[in-house]
Design a protein around this motif. Structure first.
Motif, PDB file in Angstrom:
ATOM      1  N   ALA A 103      37.120  23.778  37.038  1.00  0.00           N
ATOM      2  CA  ALA A 103      37.927  24.980  37.227  1.00  0.00           C
ATOM      3  C   ALA A 103      37.052  26.221  37.160  1.00  0.00           C
ATOM      4  CB  ALA A 103      39.018  25.056  36.171  1.00  0.00           C
ATOM      5  N   THR A 104      37.377  27.213  37.953  1.00  0.00           N
ATOM      6  CA  THR A 104      36.659  28.480  37.952  1.00  0.00           C
ATOM      7  C   THR A 104      37.652  29.621  38.103  1.00  0.00           C
ATOM      8  OG1 THR A 104      36.339  28.359  40.355  1.00  0.00           O
ATOM      9  CG2 THR A 104      34.565  27.479  38.962  1.00  0.00           C
ATOM     10  N   GLY A 105      37.187  30.827  37.812  1.00  0.00           N
ATOM     11  CA  GLY A 105      37.992  32.021  38.039  1.00  0.00           C
ATOM     12  C   GLY A 105      39.277  32.043  37.228  1.00  0.00           C
ATOM     13  N   PRO A 106      40.344  32.559  37.817  1.00  0.00           N
ATOM     14  CA  PRO A 106      41.623  32.661  37.098  1.00  0.00           C
ATOM     15  C   PRO A 106      42.166  31.318  36.635  1.00  0.00           C
ATOM     16  CG  PRO A 106      41.662  34.006  39.086  1.00  0.00           C
ATOM     17  CD  PRO A 106      40.411  33.197  39.153  1.00  0.00           C
ATOM     18  N   LEU A 107      41.895  30.252  37.401  1.00  0.00           N
ATOM     19  CA  LEU A 107      42.365  28.916  37.005  1.00  0.00           C
ATOM     20  C   LEU A 107      41.708  28.486  35.708  1.00  0.00           C
ATOM     21  CD1 LEU A 107      44.080  26.458  37.744  1.00  0.00           C
ATOM     22  CD2 LEU A 107      42.116  25.574  39.023  1.00  0.00           C
ATOM     23  N   ALA A 108      40.412  28.761  35.565  1.00  0.00           N
ATOM     24  CA  ALA A 108      39.704  28.427  34.336  1.00  0.00           C
ATOM     25  C   ALA A 108      40.226  29.244  33.167  1.00  0.00           C
ATOM     26  CB  ALA A 108      38.205  28.648  34.515  1.00  0.00           C
ATOM     27  N   ALA A 109      40.425  30.537  33.396  1.00  0.00           N
ATOM     28  CA  ALA A 109      40.919  31.395  32.320  1.00  0.00           C
ATOM     29  C   ALA A 109      42.286  30.935  31.837  1.00  0.00           C
ATOM     30  CB  ALA A 109      40.990  32.853  32.802  1.00  0.00           C
ATOM     31  N   ALA A 110      43.173  30.591  32.779  1.00  0.00           N
ATOM     32  CA  ALA A 110      44.516  30.138  32.400  1.00  0.00           C
ATOM     33  C   ALA A 110      44.452  28.844  31.602  1.00  0.00           C
ATOM     34  CB  ALA A 110      45.373  29.955  33.651  1.00  0.00           C
ATOM     35  N   ALA A 111      43.607  27.907  32.037  1.00  0.00           N
ATOM     36  CA  ALA A 111      43.503  26.627  31.339  1.00  0.00           C
ATOM     37  C   ALA A 111      42.929  26.807  29.938  1.00  0.00           C
ATOM     38  CB  ALA A 111      42.639  25.663  32.146  1.00  0.00           C
ATOM     39  N   ILE A 112      41.929  27.657  29.798  1.00  0.00           N
ATOM     40  CA  ILE A 112      41.299  27.856  28.490  1.00  0.00           C
ATOM     41  C   ILE A 112      42.269  28.511  27.519  1.00  0.00           C
ATOM     42  CG2 ILE A 112      39.500  29.146  27.268  1.00  0.00           C
ATOM     43  CD1 ILE A 112      37.729  28.672  29.781  1.00  0.00           C
ATOM     44  N   TRP A 113      42.968  29.533  27.971  1.00  0.00           N
ATOM     45  CA  TRP A 113      43.921  30.198  27.078  1.00  0.00           C
ATOM     46  C   TRP A 113      45.061  29.248  26.699  1.00  0.00           C
ATOM     47  CZ3 TRP A 113      43.456  34.489  24.326  1.00  0.00           C
ATOM     48  CH2 TRP A 113      42.471  35.412  24.701  1.00  0.00           C
ATOM     49  N   ARG A 114      45.504  28.457  27.668  1.00  0.00           N
ATOM     50  CA  ARG A 114      46.567  27.490  27.366  1.00  0.00           C
ATOM     51  C   ARG A 114      46.072  26.453  26.360  1.00  0.00           C
ATOM     52  NH1 ARG A 114      49.936  24.311  32.020  1.00  0.00           N
ATOM     53  NH2 ARG A 114      50.328  26.488  32.553  1.00  0.00           N
ATOM     54  N   GLY A 115      44.857  25.967  26.567  1.00  0.00           N
ATOM     55  CA  GLY A 115      44.307  24.970  25.652  1.00  0.00           C
ATOM     56  C   GLY A 115      44.093  25.519  24.255  1.00  0.00           C
ATOM     57  N   CYS A 116      43.632  26.751  24.160  1.00  0.00           N
ATOM     58  CA  CYS A 116      43.442  27.361  22.840  1.00  0.00           C
ATOM     59  C   CYS A 116      44.776  27.538  22.123  1.00  0.00           C
ATOM     60  CB  CYS A 116      42.727  28.708  22.984  1.00  0.00           C
ATOM     61  SG  CYS A 116      40.971  28.563  23.365  1.00  0.00           S
ATOM     62  N   LEU A 117      45.782  27.980  22.849  1.00  0.00           N
ATOM     63  CA  LEU A 117      47.102  28.129  22.244  1.00  0.00           C
ATOM     64  C   LEU A 117      47.589  26.799  21.689  1.00  0.00           C
ATOM     65  CD1 LEU A 117      49.711  29.775  21.706  1.00  0.00           C
ATOM     66  CD2 LEU A 117      50.458  29.146  24.015  1.00  0.00           C
ATOM     67  N   PHE A 118      47.458  25.754  22.482  1.00  0.00           N
ATOM     68  CA  PHE A 118      47.892  24.421  22.056  1.00  0.00           C
ATOM     69  C   PHE A 118      47.062  23.925  20.872  1.00  0.00           C
ATOM     70  CE2 PHE A 118      48.330  19.716  23.356  1.00  0.00           C
ATOM     71  CZ  PHE A 118      49.558  19.602  22.716  1.00  0.00           C
ATOM     72  N   GLY A 119      45.755  24.058  20.976  1.00  0.00           N
ATOM     73  CA  GLY A 119      44.878  23.559  19.914  1.00  0.00           C
ATOM     74  C   GLY A 119      45.043  24.309  18.603  1.00  0.00           C
ATOM     75  N   TRP A 120      45.146  25.621  18.657  1.00  0.00           N
ATOM     76  CA  TRP A 120      45.315  26.402  17.422  1.00  0.00           C
ATOM     77  C   TRP A 120      46.662  26.110  16.773  1.00  0.00           C
ATOM     78  CZ3 TRP A 120      43.312  31.339  20.307  1.00  0.00           C
ATOM     79  CH2 TRP A 120      41.908  31.296  20.329  1.00  0.00           C
ATOM     80  N   TRP A 121      47.680  25.942  17.591  1.00  0.00           N
ATOM     81  CA  TRP A 121      49.021  25.625  17.065  1.00  0.00           C
ATOM     82  C   TRP A 121      48.996  24.275  16.351  1.00  0.00           C
ATOM     83  CZ3 TRP A 121      53.254  28.206  20.332  1.00  0.00           C
ATOM     84  CH2 TRP A 121      54.454  28.280  19.609  1.00  0.00           C
ATOM     85  N   LEU A 122      48.358  23.288  16.986  1.00  0.00           N
ATOM     86  CA  LEU A 122      48.242  21.969  16.373  1.00  0.00           C
ATOM     87  C   LEU A 122      47.394  22.016  15.106  1.00  0.00           C
ATOM     88  CD1 LEU A 122      47.684  19.789  19.575  1.00  0.00           C
ATOM     89  CD2 LEU A 122      49.739  19.832  18.133  1.00  0.00           C
ATOM     90  N   LEU A 123      46.399  22.869  15.092  1.00  0.00           N
ATOM     91  CA  LEU A 123      45.514  22.974  13.926  1.00  0.00           C
ATOM     92  C   LEU A 123      46.279  23.415  12.692  1.00  0.00           C
ATOM     93  CD1 LEU A 123      42.724  22.974  12.614  1.00  0.00           C
ATOM     94  CD2 LEU A 123      42.360  25.269  13.572  1.00  0.00           C
ATOM     95  N   VAL A 124      47.120  24.424  12.824  1.00  0.00           N
ATOM     96  CA  VAL A 124      47.855  24.901  11.650  1.00  0.00           C
ATOM     97  C   VAL A 124      48.910  23.878  11.229  1.00  0.00           C
ATOM     98  CG1 VAL A 124      49.642  26.212  12.884  1.00  0.00           C
ATOM     99  CG2 VAL A 124      48.931  26.930  10.606  1.00  0.00           C
ATOM    100  N   LEU A 125      49.510  23.186  12.172  1.00  0.00           N
ATOM    101  CA  LEU A 125      50.466  22.141  11.817  1.00  0.00           C
ATOM    102  C   LEU A 125      49.779  21.014  11.056  1.00  0.00           C
ATOM    103  CD1 LEU A 125      52.623  21.983  15.061  1.00  0.00           C
ATOM    104  CD2 LEU A 125      53.510  22.306  12.745  1.00  0.00           C
ATOM    105  N   ALA A 126      48.601  20.613  11.519  1.00  0.00           N
ATOM    106  CA  ALA A 126      47.859  19.561  10.826  1.00  0.00           C
ATOM    107  C   ALA A 126      47.491  19.985   9.414  1.00  0.00           C
ATOM    108  CB  ALA A 126      46.600  19.211  11.620  1.00  0.00           C
TER     109      ALA A 126
END
Length: 262
Positions: A103-126
């Motif tokens: 992924a590059t450009g806006p597609l990469a940015a969207a995927a990274i922000w989505r992944g961080c949101l998911f990962g950080w949310w799971l981190l606090v739940l864990a």
């Protein structure tokens, strides 16, 4: 025609991650205790001294103070720098998986922000489940809702598949929990785990559920064997949320690197 505003830089999560981790550490500490999360100022839990801004700098302040409160010299809970490091790791892995997927450009940015949101949310739940053996509805239910909203952005078919996966995940673990309670007379699997698996279905889709459950069981068993050195009692309480969260996060990384942009 006015173009939509560009997404923030895909590198920004890497900079923000330690600060996000610091907040997640506070959230994991205060939410189960029903303490104010945002409005209350940070203070030493032992002497109640209000922390200054320089004492709140992620990682650096912990190292500068040698892991102790400047006033009473009580040890600072190592979970705080651990959360900051883990949040940084989440951002780094989200970036690696996204760029590995091409992924590059806006597609990469969207995927990274989505992944961080998911990962950080799971981190606090864990973290909360590891400390308290509970997964609060105030975090699991919104996580499911966000996953369904993101699925809806992919069209009706995607939304239907992910919504079905959320229902299947919840029904599967709820059925296991009820059956275990009926057979053994006490709880063996909490409904918080069922709601977390529903969130996994909403974010990852139906094909991911078998992988998520299998990997979560292996991670939980392996972690408990390491912590207890193989001495597991029949009545030992074991948090399943950390293993389930790690499995869901790993599945997202795999999907991103090898499926979504393949």
């Amino acid at each position: 025609m006015q173009l939509p505003p560009p997404l923030p830089s895909p590198w920004l999560p890497l900079f923000l991650a330690p600060f996000i981790g610091s907040f997640l550490g506070v959230l994991a500490w205060r939410l189960p205790r029903a303490d104010p999360v945002v409005l209350a100022r940070s203070a030493c839990p032992r002497c109640r001294t209000i922390l200054t801004l320089w004492e709140l700098v992620p990682l650096l302040s912990y190292l500068a103070q040698k892991g102790r409160c400047r006033t009473c010299h009580a040890p600072i809970d190592p979970s705080h720098p651990a959360m900051e490091i883990l949040a940084l790791a989440v951002a780094a892995l989200a970036m690696l998986a996204t760029f590995a997927g091409g992924a590059t450009g806006p597609l990469a940015a969207a995927a990274i922000w989505r992944g961080c949101l998911f990962g950080w949310w799971l981190l606090v739940l864990a973290a909360i489940d590891f400390k308290t053996f509970r997964l609060p509805d105030s975090l699991t239910l919104p996580l499911t809702a966000v996953g369904l909203v993101l699925a809806a952005m992919g069209g009706w078919t995607t939304f239907l598949a992910h919504g079905t996966a959320a229902l299947l995940g919840y029904a599967l673990f709820t059925g296991i929990a009820l059956a275990y309670r009926r057979l053994r007379g006490h709880d063996g699997l909490g409904l918080g785990d069922a709601k977390l698996l529903a969130a996994g279905g909403a974010w990852l889709g139906p094909a991911a559920l078998p992988m998520v459950v299998f990997a979560a069981a292996l991670l939980t068993l392996g972690g408990i064997l390491v912590i207890t050195r193989g001495r597991i009692g029949r009545d030992m309480a074991i948090p399943f949320g950390p293993g389930l969260a790690a499995s869901m996060w790993g599945t997202w990384l795999w999907q991103t690197a090898y499926q979504l942009h393949g």
